[in-house]
Design a protein around this motif. Structure first.
Motif: not given
Length: 430
Positions: A59, A114, A82, A41, A61, A7, A86
């Protein structure tokens, strides 16, 4: 086949994705029975060379403003929607990819938390993937970092979810356990791995200099703003400084603007740069190591990757660090300058004359092959790889840090801030 999920924090510049991609490359290069999936992203990942056994999930942005706040970068969606989108993509990717280990960049719960739902959904039995948090050497000022980490429950997140915290830096430069007052349960999971040395560029120094029409005896200054989103002030000051010098005193210079610099700012700089015969330019390079190797002095910002490139090549450098919205680059540049590894110019004191003076001092210090003789530990990739391979059971685990090479005490006399104008005589020596 073992699987690692990466990630990558992605809201500002290219630093995070470049660092995580370099780690992913190292992992697959050293373990043939491994594949890596990157979640990010970053709008620029596609511009880099992606080797076999590495793929990515893109992802939507996010962007970060000067105050540190987030928002959707391109989609007509509010931040909450958003982030929810994500988070759902992240959670389904983890479930379907079923990694043996998840390597999380910088934020234990991810941007705007997230990752929190995905971490909570991980199984509690033996099928649970190992979790590793990767931190760069410096996050922000101690006051700001401790406030954010306590507010966002990052210490609790590490205690509950993470197996290891790997720091790609040296405790002798910045010991974040002490600087950020890590509680014992968190500090015990920290492993300092050293800075990340960069692989050589794809082209030789001679070929790049020939392409730029630079003679072997002619000093070359490379000016680079990384991603470029906030590097226009530094590049503009440099070009204005060049223009103020008589033509024979102007050092040969090559500029890399960065793909995220606003077009109007880049065009304004180009109008002046294109009037100077000593300047060449390009918007982006995926082979910065070749350009840096070709240069004798580098003018740059103080991002982690750029500093690692400078350290790997032992380049003489003038760094104009970012100071907002976080102090990370400024602290790093100060510590490195104290060790004699670079010279810095504070952006609040940036002037064309002061910047050119700093470059002139570094150019005048060139001796022999032009390398900075001071070095520092750069085995971060090897140590991160050993830690990850140990956790997923592919190779012996060994992350014990080695002592860095000694830094001569005389190097600490190098000035930290530079803000004075060059004389014509000094400039002419370039």
């Amino acid at each position: 086949m073992k699987r690692v999920l990466v990630y990558s924090h992605d809201t500002f510049g290219l630093g995070n994705i470049r660092r995580m991609l370099e780690i992913a490359r190292h992992l697959v290069d050293n373990e043939p029975d491994l594949s890596v999936l990157i979640i990010t992203g970053s709008p620029m990942l596609h511009a880099f060379r992606i080797p076999p056994r590495i793929d990515y999930v893109k992802l939507p942005c996010l962007s970060r403003n000067a105050a540190g706040g987030y928002g959707a970068r391109y989609l007509d969606m509010d931040l909450q929607s958003t982030v929810r989108l994500r988070a759902n993509l992240i959670r389904s990717t983890i479930a379907d990819f079923a990694p043996d280990l998840i390597l999380v960049d910088k934020k234990p719960f991810g941007v705007e938390e997230e990752l929190a739902g995905a971490l909570e959904a991980l199984p509690a039995d033996m099928t649970r993937p190992k979790l590793v948090l990767l931190l760069r050497d410096i996050l922000d000022s101690p006051e700001a970092t401790m406030r954010v980490w306590r507010k966002n429950r990052y210490f609790e997140a590490i205690d509950e979810h993470y197996d290891d915290v790997l720091v790609v830096g040296n405790a002798e430069v910045f010991d974040l356990r002490a600087e950020y007052a890590f509680p014992p349960c968190t500090a015990d999971k920290v492993r300092f791995c050293g800075y990340i040395a960069r692989k050589p560029g794809r082209r030789s120094r001679a070929s790049v200099r020939a392409e730029l029409a630079v003679t072997p005896a002619q000093p070359l200054v490379l000016v680079t703003a990384g991603g470029g989103e906030d590097g226009d002030a530094m590049i503009s000051a440099y070009v204005e400084g060049l223009a103020s010098l008589p033509p024979p005193a102007r050092p040969r210079s090559h500029i890399v603007f960065g793909p995220e610099m606003a077009a109007d700012r880049r065009d304004a700089i180009c109008r002046l740069a294109d009037t100077l015969d000593c300047v060449t330019r390009q918007d982006f390079s995926d082979d910065m190591m070749s350009l840096m190797d070709a240069a004798d002095v580098v003018v740059s910002m103080g991002g982690y990757n750029t500093v690692c490139e400078l350290l790997t090549l032992h380049k003489r450098a003038v760094v104009v660090p970012r100071v907002r919205p976080v102090q990370e680059q400024c602290i790093r540049a100060e510590r490195m300058a104290e060790l004699g590894l670079m010279r810095i110019v504070h952006p609040d004191r940036l002037t064309p004359q002061g910047l050119l003076q700093a470059v002139g001092l570094e150019t005048a210090a060139l001796r022999g092959n032009g390398e900075n003789p001071i070095s520092i530990r750069l085995d971060g990739l090897e140590q991160v790889g050993r830690a990850i391979f140990g956790l997923i059971g592919t190779k012996r685990r060994d992350v014990a840090p080695r002592r860095p090479q000694a830094v001569p005490s005389s190097s600490r006399s190098i000035p930290t801030w530079t803000n004075f104008a060059p004389t014509v005589a000094q400039s002419a020596s370039w």
